[in-house]
Scaffold this motif. Structure first.
Motif, PDB file in Angstrom:
ATOM      1  N   GLN A 383      69.616  32.853  35.848  1.00 28.85           N
ATOM      2  CA  GLN A 383      68.699  31.718  35.996  1.00 28.85           C
ATOM      3  C   GLN A 383      67.392  32.083  35.274  1.00 28.85           C
ATOM      4  OE1 GLN A 383      69.506  28.841  37.404  1.00 28.85           O
ATOM      5  NE2 GLN A 383      71.373  29.382  38.511  1.00 28.85           N
ATOM      6  N   PRO A 384      67.303  31.853  33.959  1.00 30.00           N
ATOM      7  CA  PRO A 384      66.102  32.241  33.198  1.00 30.00           C
ATOM      8  C   PRO A 384      64.843  31.615  33.790  1.00 30.00           C
ATOM      9  CG  PRO A 384      67.857  31.497  31.722  1.00 30.00           C
ATOM     10  CD  PRO A 384      68.297  31.174  33.107  1.00 30.00           C
ATOM     11  N   ARG A 385      63.816  32.432  33.956  1.00 29.25           N
ATOM     12  CA  ARG A 385      62.579  31.961  34.596  1.00 29.25           C
ATOM     13  C   ARG A 385      61.740  31.147  33.619  1.00 29.25           C
ATOM     14  NH1 ARG A 385      59.256  36.224  37.972  1.00 29.25           N
ATOM     15  NH2 ARG A 385      60.873  35.664  39.489  1.00 29.25           N
ATOM     16  N   GLN A 386      61.288  29.963  34.072  1.00 26.74           N
ATOM     17  CA  GLN A 386      60.421  29.079  33.292  1.00 26.74           C
ATOM     18  C   GLN A 386      59.178  28.810  34.143  1.00 26.74           C
ATOM     19  OE1 GLN A 386      61.848  28.537  30.375  1.00 26.74           O
ATOM     20  NE2 GLN A 386      63.938  29.113  30.952  1.00 26.74           N
ATOM     21  N   LEU A 387      58.020  29.234  33.654  1.00 29.10           N
ATOM     22  CA  LEU A 387      56.765  29.072  34.400  1.00 29.10           C
ATOM     23  C   LEU A 387      55.986  27.883  33.843  1.00 29.10           C
ATOM     24  CD1 LEU A 387      54.551  30.083  36.375  1.00 29.10           C
ATOM     25  CD2 LEU A 387      53.808  31.659  34.578  1.00 29.10           C
ATOM     26  N   PHE A 388      55.646  26.933  34.718  1.00 30.93           N
ATOM     27  CA  PHE A 388      54.851  25.758  34.340  1.00 30.93           C
ATOM     28  C   PHE A 388      53.474  25.881  35.000  1.00 30.93           C
ATOM     29  CE2 PHE A 388      58.994  24.425  33.242  1.00 30.93           C
ATOM     30  CZ  PHE A 388      58.926  23.297  32.434  1.00 30.93           C
ATOM     31  N   ILE A 389      52.402  25.862  34.185  1.00 28.62           N
ATOM     32  CA  ILE A 389      51.046  26.012  34.713  1.00 28.62           C
ATOM     33  C   ILE A 389      50.265  24.717  34.471  1.00 28.62           C
ATOM     34  CG2 ILE A 389      48.870  27.288  34.536  1.00 28.62           C
ATOM     35  CD1 ILE A 389      50.438  29.726  33.651  1.00 28.62           C
ATOM     36  N   PHE A 390      49.633  24.193  35.520  1.00 28.03           N
ATOM     37  CA  PHE A 390      48.831  22.966  35.434  1.00 28.03           C
ATOM     38  C   PHE A 390      47.385  23.320  35.788  1.00 28.03           C
ATOM     39  CE2 PHE A 390      53.077  22.252  37.013  1.00 28.03           C
ATOM     40  CZ  PHE A 390      53.591  21.270  36.183  1.00 28.03           C
ATOM     41  N   THR A 391      46.460  23.193  34.835  1.00 26.92           N
ATOM     42  CA  THR A 391      45.073  23.595  35.100  1.00 26.92           C
ATOM     43  C   THR A 391      44.113  22.837  34.199  1.00 26.92           C
ATOM     44  OG1 THR A 391      43.525  25.473  35.104  1.00 26.92           O
ATOM     45  CG2 THR A 391      45.298  25.547  33.477  1.00 26.92           C
ATOM     46  N   ASP A 392      42.849  22.722  34.642  1.00 26.25           N
ATOM     47  CA  ASP A 392      41.817  22.163  33.768  1.00 26.25           C
ATOM     48  C   ASP A 392      41.198  23.244  32.896  1.00 26.25           C
ATOM     49  OD1 ASP A 392      40.263  23.520  35.618  1.00 26.25           O
ATOM     50  OD2 ASP A 392      39.292  21.738  36.431  1.00 26.25           O
ATOM     51  N   GLY A 393      41.683  24.463  33.048  1.00 27.42           N
ATOM     52  CA  GLY A 393      41.296  25.548  32.133  1.00 27.42           C
ATOM     53  C   GLY A 393      39.889  26.064  32.311  1.00 27.42           C
ATOM     54  N   GLU A 394      39.288  25.844  33.469  1.00 28.74           N
ATOM     55  CA  GLU A 394      37.899  26.263  33.661  1.00 28.74           C
ATOM     56  C   GLU A 394      37.831  27.693  34.182  1.00 28.74           C
ATOM     57  OE1 GLU A 394      35.460  23.501  35.704  1.00 28.74           O
ATOM     58  OE2 GLU A 394      36.056  21.821  34.463  1.00 28.74           O
ATOM     59  N   VAL A 395      38.297  28.627  33.354  1.00 31.75           N
ATOM     60  CA  VAL A 395      38.236  30.035  33.722  1.00 31.75           C
ATOM     61  C   VAL A 395      37.364  30.769  32.718  1.00 31.75           C
ATOM     62  CG1 VAL A 395      40.526  29.950  34.759  1.00 31.75           C
ATOM     63  CG2 VAL A 395      40.296  30.726  32.413  1.00 31.75           C
ATOM     64  N   GLY A 396      36.695  31.803  33.184  1.00 26.57           N
ATOM     65  CA  GLY A 396      35.830  32.577  32.299  1.00 26.57           C
ATOM     66  C   GLY A 396      36.528  33.792  31.716  1.00 26.57           C
ATOM     67  N   ASN A 397      37.700  34.162  32.281  1.00 26.31           N
ATOM     68  CA  ASN A 397      38.412  35.364  31.832  1.00 26.31           C
ATOM     69  C   ASN A 397      39.653  34.983  31.019  1.00 26.31           C
ATOM     70  OD1 ASN A 397      39.574  34.257  34.132  1.00 26.31           O
ATOM     71  ND2 ASN A 397      40.292  36.221  34.931  1.00 26.31           N
ATOM     72  N   THR A 398      39.472  34.091  30.059  1.00 24.16           N
ATOM     73  CA  THR A 398      40.578  33.547  29.275  1.00 24.16           C
ATOM     74  C   THR A 398      41.461  34.637  28.675  1.00 24.16           C
ATOM     75  OG1 THR A 398      39.281  31.575  28.733  1.00 24.16           O
ATOM     76  CG2 THR A 398      41.146  32.074  27.304  1.00 24.16           C
ATOM     77  N   LYS A 399      40.841  35.608  28.008  1.00 24.02           N
ATOM     78  CA  LYS A 399      41.629  36.629  27.312  1.00 24.02           C
ATOM     79  C   LYS A 399      42.411  37.503  28.278  1.00 24.02           C
ATOM     80  CE  LYS A 399      38.813  36.673  23.140  1.00 24.02           C
ATOM     81  NZ  LYS A 399      37.943  37.440  22.232  1.00 24.02           N
ATOM     82  N   GLU A 400      41.837  37.782  29.430  1.00 23.49           N
ATOM     83  CA  GLU A 400      42.519  38.599  30.432  1.00 23.49           C
ATOM     84  C   GLU A 400      43.772  37.884  30.948  1.00 23.49           C
ATOM     85  OE1 GLU A 400      41.333  41.175  34.451  1.00 23.49           O
ATOM     86  OE2 GLU A 400      39.881  39.778  33.565  1.00 23.49           O
ATOM     87  N   VAL A 401      43.661  36.583  31.171  1.00 25.34           N
ATOM     88  CA  VAL A 401      44.792  35.788  31.659  1.00 25.34           C
ATOM     89  C   VAL A 401      45.905  35.749  30.606  1.00 25.34           C
ATOM     90  CG1 VAL A 401      45.522  33.473  32.375  1.00 25.34           C
ATOM     91  CG2 VAL A 401      43.335  34.385  33.179  1.00 25.34           C
ATOM     92  N   ILE A 402      45.514  35.490  29.358  1.00 27.01           N
ATOM     93  CA  ILE A 402      46.505  35.417  28.278  1.00 27.01           C
ATOM     94  C   ILE A 402      47.186  36.770  28.079  1.00 27.01           C
ATOM     95  CG2 ILE A 402      46.770  35.093  25.774  1.00 27.01           C
ATOM     96  CD1 ILE A 402      44.578  32.930  25.980  1.00 27.01           C
ATOM     97  N   ASN A 403      46.436  37.839  28.161  1.00 29.36           N
ATOM     98  CA  ASN A 403      47.017  39.178  28.014  1.00 29.36           C
ATOM     99  C   ASN A 403      48.053  39.466  29.101  1.00 29.36           C
ATOM    100  OD1 ASN A 403      45.770  40.095  25.652  1.00 29.36           O
ATOM    101  ND2 ASN A 403      43.939  40.755  26.744  1.00 29.36           N
ATOM    102  N   LEU A 404      47.797  38.999  30.322  1.00 28.50           N
ATOM    103  CA  LEU A 404      48.746  39.203  31.415  1.00 28.50           C
ATOM    104  C   LEU A 404      50.053  38.463  31.138  1.00 28.50           C
ATOM    105  CD1 LEU A 404      49.389  40.321  34.247  1.00 28.50           C
ATOM    106  CD2 LEU A 404      48.390  38.213  35.198  1.00 28.50           C
TER     107      LEU A 404
END
Length: 628
Positions: A383-404
């Motif tokens: 069962q291949p995992r598919q992650l769906f994220i819903f956000t207004d994107g108001e985070v200050g640690n953008t690069k840290e989140v993307i790196n994770l």
């Protein structure tokens, strides 16, 4: 204080008077020229500071200032050197102009206009190029971001980001004029927008060239979204652009660069034989900012309402027999089921009831912890995992989140949904790119359903593996990739590649072959292309290729920095940025007006020009470091 003219929310005069934007679209590439007009109506010298959004994948390639009849063209320099040069110029009574990208997010820039004399005007010209994303209905989406929502800074993080000064979008104190020219080898069928447009004007009988303008009286209080439709669009193409004659052969700017647009077509027999399965993990932003309106129109729909509607549509569309779970987050995070459960009528109805009750009531935007929790859960066999994220994107640690997400990209695919105007394009596109998925922006109700169903269709498509790219070029011509290796392909969805071509040959044609395996079936797509350079692209393709390579190297540098390795990659980025004239996180544009040597007299007063914001929450912990 002189309080006539335009004022900020703090009753300070606003030195930015108007913004003029000229957009030129050639096929799927956009060149944007923005002119910002400043005027100092105070009785003392001013420094104006304007923090504003740009598309996260834009290649900023020109910055200049005009004071009276004097025009100063900025140079790209290493960021700290540029800042020191700016400060030195101001302390000597000279005029200086500084443009730099945020260290935390590539879709936020700050512009410092230093030492405007009383009564003096200045025009700032900013140019960038970007590719336009293909939408679910085959339109090309251009977004001129106006709304810059405050970015939540997670607890315990260092306040190292650019200070954002914002006002409610309805109070933005400067005007916008916007015009677009569209040209393509195929006819332009229509142009649509979320803002009122004058009627489209065709420039030739083939209707391959057209112009369109925003209706007069538009206030720059919302993102301007343009959707461009061509007849028989989106065919595989290649554009070869000649190198600059002034640049050294063998360098990026001195050699030809090719831009390939691939639209993979998968064998129908393979697609129809694939069983629908997967583990669908949904992550819903329930921070306080999600209670804001979607946009600055008459609609009263909130972001959380739109995110709920999007999630409900997906839940009702999942295939029987798959697995799913729903997480939501703010300052803390919650889940509906302790672990993913099989999708059935019973579990679907239970989930629907709980989703319908979800509000924007969980505080800040702490997205890292729920992501880490999801990644800690074991995957389900077959069962291949598919992650769906819903956000207004108001985070200050953008690069840290993307790196994770990138670090865990081997265990899942990530499909992101930017909800509402001002959603961070750097975050939304970055999540999908590094997570091997697809990004969508939901700014209203009219086009939500096709976007949602497209993402679900892509998620149900088996992952493409064993991918390779083979170049067949004439003897004497070699190729250097400027783009990261392609790791994701979706049926009919464009993939872009940039490459530098070194050497010469009398042969006229090259060929590129993309091979991959789809559900165990070896497949390939091939494109033959002419090596003859196009005549009218300038150096747009070179700039986009340079931007692609710069972004890849920046990601590599951030990984090496975490491992405390040396700065060779950073040095390479600075050299490439200076050579190509394209901005990076390690460089800035600096212009100094040496003028006639007369120093500007009097103490300098700083004015922060507000950017429009859809949400205005002064009590949230926002990014407010000391001024740069």
């Amino acid at each position: 204080m002189n309080c006539c003219g335009l004022l900020t929310a703090q009753k300070e005069p606003v030195p930015l008077k108007s913004v003029e934007v000229e957009l030129e679209v050639r096929a799927h590439v956009a060149t944007v020229v923005s002119t910002l007009n400043y005027e100092n109506k105070e009785d003392k010298p001013l420094e104006a500071v304007f923090v504003f959004p740009l598309p996260g994948d834009a290649a900023v390639c020109h910055f200049s200032a005009k004071i009276g009849q004097t025009e100063i063209v900025a140079e790209v320099k290493e960021k700290q050197k540029a800042r020191e040069e700016y400060d030195d110029a101001l302390s000597c009574g000279q005029q200086a102009f500084l443009l730099e990208e945020s260290d935390q997010s590539p879709d936020i820039f700050s512009l410092n206009v230093g030492s405007l004399r009383p009564g003096e005007s200045a025009s700032i010209r900013l140019e960038y190029v970007t590719e336009l994303a293909v939408q679910a209905d085959e339109g090309l989406r251009f977004c001129l971001p106006a709304v810059l929502n405050p970015r939540y800074q997670p607890q315990g993080s260092e306040d190292v980001s650019i200070q954002v000064t914002s006002v409610p979008a309805s109070l933005v104190p400067y005007s916008l004029s916007f015009s677009a020219r569209v040209s393509s080898s195929r006819p332009v069928s229509k142009v649509e927008s979320n803002c009122p447009l004058d009627a489209i004007q065709y420039l030739n009988k083939e209707q391959t060239q057209a112009t369109v303008k925003l209706a007069t009286g538009h206030r720059f209080d919302r993102d301007v979204e343009l959707l461009i439709y061509y007849k028989d669009a989106h065919q595989p193409t290649a554009v070869v652009e000649a190198g600059q004659t002034s640049a050294k052969p063998g360098t990026l700017m001195g050699d030809p660069v090719v831009m390939l647009s691939l639209y993979p077509e998968f064998p129908q027999a393979v697609m129809s034989s694939v069983a629908s399965c997967g583990e669908f993990v949904f992550l819903l932003d329930r921070s306080g900012s999600m209670d804001a309106r979607m946009n600055n129109s008459e609609s009263h729909q909130t972001r959380i309402g739109s995110a709920r509607d999007t999630l409900l549509l997906l839940l009702k569309s999942l295939p029987m027999g798959c697995y799913f779970n729903i997480y939501s987050f703010g300052s803390s995070h919650e889940h509906i089921f302790p672990k993913s459960v099989e999708y059935s009528q019973k579990t679907m109805e239970e989930a629907l009831k709980k989703v319908e009750q979800m509000g924007a009531d969980l505080g800040g935007t702490e997205i890292l912890m729920p992501l880490k929790h999801i990644y800690s859960q074991p995957c389900i066999s077959s069962q291949p995992r598919q992650l769906f994220i819903f956000t207004d994107g108001e985070v200050g640690n953008t690069k840290e989140v993307i790196n994770l997400v990138k670090k865990n990209s081997g265990s899942h695919r990530c499909f992101s949904f930017g909800i509402g105007e001002g959603a961070s394009s750097a975050l939304i596109n970055g999540l999908a790119k590094e997570g091997g998925g697809h990004a969508q922006f939901i700014t209203g109700t009219d086009r939500m359903q096709p976007k949602v169903m497209q993402s679900l269709r892509f998620a149900l498509q088996p992952a493409v593996v064993d991918m390779s790219v083979k170049w067949d070029l004439p003897k004497g011509v070699s190729v250097t990739a400027l783009s990261p290796p392609i790791t994701t392909l979706f049926q009919g969805q464009r993939s872009l590649m940039y490459a530098q071509l070194t050497g010469k040959s009398s042969a006229a044609e090259g060929c590129v072959t993309v091979k991959y395996s789809l559900a165990g079936h070896p497949t390939q797509n091939q494109l033959h292309f002419s090596l003859k350079p196009a005549e009218d692209t300038g150096i747009t393709v070179h700039r986009l290729g340079a931007r692609s390579l710069i972004r890849s190297l920046e990601m590599e540098e951030s990984e090496l920095r975490r491992e405390e390795q040396d700065g060779e990659v950073k040095k390479k980025v600075v050299e490439l940025s200076v050579q190509s004239g394209v901005s990076s996180v390690f460089t800035a544009f600096i212009a100094v007006n040496k003028g006639n040597g007369e120093a500007i007299q009097g103490p300098l007063v700083r004015r922060n020009v507000p950017a429009p914001s859809e949400c205005f929450f002064p009590k949230l912990k926002l990014m407010c470091p000391s001024p740069l």
